[in-house]
Motif scaffolding. Structure first.
Motif, PDB file in Angstrom:
ATOM      1  N   GLY A 185       9.382  -2.173  -6.258  1.00 45.37           N
ATOM      2  CA  GLY A 185       9.994  -0.972  -6.813  1.00 45.37           C
ATOM      3  C   GLY A 185       9.962   0.205  -5.872  1.00 45.37           C
ATOM      4  N   GLY A 186       9.244   0.068  -4.745  1.00 49.06           N
ATOM      5  CA  GLY A 186       9.249   1.124  -3.737  1.00 49.06           C
ATOM      6  C   GLY A 186      10.583   1.190  -3.016  1.00 49.06           C
ATOM      7  N   VAL A 187      10.770   2.229  -2.224  1.00 49.45           N
ATOM      8  CA  VAL A 187      12.091   2.539  -1.678  1.00 49.45           C
ATOM      9  C   VAL A 187      12.077   2.543  -0.155  1.00 49.45           C
ATOM     10  N   LEU A 188      13.203   2.111   0.415  1.00 50.92           N
ATOM     11  CA  LEU A 188      13.456   2.176   1.853  1.00 50.92           C
ATOM     12  C   LEU A 188      14.694   3.027   2.084  1.00 50.92           C
ATOM     13  N   ALA A 189      14.607   3.969   3.024  1.00 50.96           N
ATOM     14  CA  ALA A 189      15.771   4.747   3.451  1.00 50.96           C
ATOM     15  C   ALA A 189      16.017   4.474   4.919  1.00 50.96           C
ATOM     16  N   LEU A 190      17.208   3.960   5.232  1.00 49.12           N
ATOM     17  CA  LEU A 190      17.647   3.800   6.619  1.00 49.12           C
ATOM     18  C   LEU A 190      18.645   4.912   6.888  1.00 49.12           C
ATOM     19  N   PHE A 191      18.324   5.763   7.845  1.00 52.58           N
ATOM     20  CA  PHE A 191      19.027   7.040   8.009  1.00 52.58           C
ATOM     21  C   PHE A 191      19.429   7.261   9.463  1.00 52.58           C
ATOM     22  N   HIS A 192      20.508   7.972   9.649  1.00 51.21           N
ATOM     23  CA  HIS A 192      20.849   8.548  10.950  1.00 51.21           C
ATOM     24  C   HIS A 192      21.558   9.867  10.665  1.00 51.21           C
ATOM     25  N   PRO A 193      21.254  10.921  11.453  1.00 50.18           N
ATOM     26  CA  PRO A 193      21.839  12.234  11.153  1.00 50.18           C
ATOM     27  C   PRO A 193      23.334  12.353  11.431  1.00 50.18           C
ATOM     28  N   ILE A 194      23.944  11.339  12.022  1.00 49.14           N
ATOM     29  CA  ILE A 194      25.411  11.267  12.066  1.00 49.14           C
ATOM     30  C   ILE A 194      25.822   9.842  11.730  1.00 49.14           C
ATOM     31  N   GLY A 195      27.058   9.694  11.290  1.00 45.20           N
ATOM     32  CA  GLY A 195      27.547   8.388  10.875  1.00 45.20           C
ATOM     33  C   GLY A 195      27.836   7.466  12.045  1.00 45.20           C
ATOM     34  N   ARG A 196      28.177   6.230  11.714  1.00 44.40           N
ATOM     35  CA  ARG A 196      28.383   5.215  12.748  1.00 44.40           C
ATOM     36  C   ARG A 196      29.529   5.564  13.685  1.00 44.40           C
ATOM     37  N   SER A 235       0.808  -1.224   0.000  1.00 43.62           N
ATOM     38  CA  SER A 235       0.000   0.000   0.000  1.00 43.62           C
ATOM     39  C   SER A 235       0.842   1.277   0.000  1.00 43.62           C
ATOM     40  N   LEU A 236       2.174   1.155   0.139  1.00 44.65           N
ATOM     41  CA  LEU A 236       3.034   2.331   0.235  1.00 44.65           C
ATOM     42  C   LEU A 236       4.045   2.378  -0.902  1.00 44.65           C
ATOM     43  N   ASP A 237       4.526   3.601  -1.149  1.00 44.11           N
ATOM     44  CA  ASP A 237       5.584   3.795  -2.142  1.00 44.11           C
ATOM     45  C   ASP A 237       6.972   3.824  -1.508  1.00 44.11           C
ATOM     46  N   ALA A 238       7.040   4.148  -0.213  1.00 42.65           N
ATOM     47  CA  ALA A 238       8.348   4.293   0.420  1.00 42.65           C
ATOM     48  C   ALA A 238       8.230   4.198   1.935  1.00 42.65           C
ATOM     49  N   VAL A 239       9.360   3.843   2.549  1.00 46.34           N
ATOM     50  CA  VAL A 239       9.498   3.846   4.011  1.00 46.34           C
ATOM     51  C   VAL A 239      10.769   4.592   4.355  1.00 46.34           C
ATOM     52  N   PHE A 240      10.659   5.466   5.356  1.00 43.77           N
ATOM     53  CA  PHE A 240      11.804   6.198   5.901  1.00 43.77           C
ATOM     54  C   PHE A 240      11.997   5.705   7.327  1.00 43.77           C
ATOM     55  N   GLY A 241      13.216   5.328   7.682  1.00 47.15           N
ATOM     56  CA  GLY A 241      13.492   4.851   9.036  1.00 47.15           C
ATOM     57  C   GLY A 241      14.728   5.517   9.598  1.00 47.15           C
ATOM     58  N   ALA A 242      14.545   6.479  10.483  1.00 47.62           N
ATOM     59  CA  ALA A 242      15.673   7.189  11.102  1.00 47.62           C
ATOM     60  C   ALA A 242      16.044   6.501  12.404  1.00 47.62           C
ATOM     61  N   GLY A 243      17.301   6.086  12.509  1.00 48.32           N
ATOM     62  CA  GLY A 243      17.772   5.435  13.723  1.00 48.32           C
ATOM     63  C   GLY A 243      17.033   4.155  14.046  1.00 48.32           C
TER      64      GLY A 243
END
Length: 199
Positions: free
Chosen positions: A137-148, A107-115
């Motif tokens: 074909g939808g997109v996932l973004a795994l994000f954190h505002p600073i690197g590991r 049902s979705l086009d994308a997922v954003f996951g911060a931290g």
């Protein structure tokens, strides 16, 4: 509720009230990461583990008034902080576990996951659930505002080879969960892994 869920809720409940004030300069990094999702006007997107909803304004801006933005989080106190910040105007807030989302398949086009990844009790299973609700074909973004490395230094610990966010670990984890990683960046200023939902 499992012990994993209780631990996550306790951790974030204790920090919800001052979460945004602890990280006041993250807005541009969130906006830049959302831009890399390549969302279109009218798209449907989930902010998984949305916390105080810092990604919701750029997600709404990307999909426009005709799009759908949902922010799901396990911790009521974080959602309450999102409402206090007025971010419920940018998306529908949902008290939900990303391991069992009350959303239709594909049902979705994308997922954003911060931290998000480091707080998933069963990462492969949980990423499969995110894949379930996204169209092929939808997109996932795994994000954190600073690197590991910067995050580990902030927390007074060392990066270990077992870190799920390390590319050699994350790529096969995603592949086994219905995603194909398309890009990976781990810099001091941000962490961002993008993946496409396989057919």
């Amino acid at each position: 509720m499992s012990d994993d869920h209780t631990h996550v809720q306790e951790f974030f409940s204790a920090r919800a009230a001052d979460w945004d004030s602890r990280f006041p300069d993250d807005g541009p990094a969130y906006a830049a990461a959302v831009a890399e999702l390549g969302l279109c006007v009218g798209d449907r997107v989930l902010d998984a583990g949305c916390g105080t909803g810092r990604a919701l304004p750029p997600l709404r801006a990307a999909v426009g008034p005709s799009g759908v933005v949902v922010g799901a989080d396990l911790t009521p106190a974080m959602l309450e902080a999102a409402v206090r910040a007025g971010r419920d105007r940018d998306g529908h807030l949902l008290l939900a576990d990303v391991a069992a989302l009350p959303l239709r398949s594909r049902s979705l086009d994308a997922v954003f996951g911060a931290g998000l990844v480091s707080h998933l009790p069963r990462p492969a299973e949980n990423l499969r659930e995110l894949a379930r609700v996204v169209r092929p074909g939808g997109v996932l973004a795994l994000f954190h505002p600073i690197g590991r490395a910067a995050l580990a230094a902030r927390q007074g610990r060392q990066i270990t080879p077992q870190d799920l966010r390390a590319e050699p670990n994350l790529r096969p984890l995603l592949a086994g969960s219905g995603w194909r990683m398309t890009s990976y960046a781990d810099e001091d200023a941000r962490f961002l892994a993008l993946a496409v939902r396989e057919g």
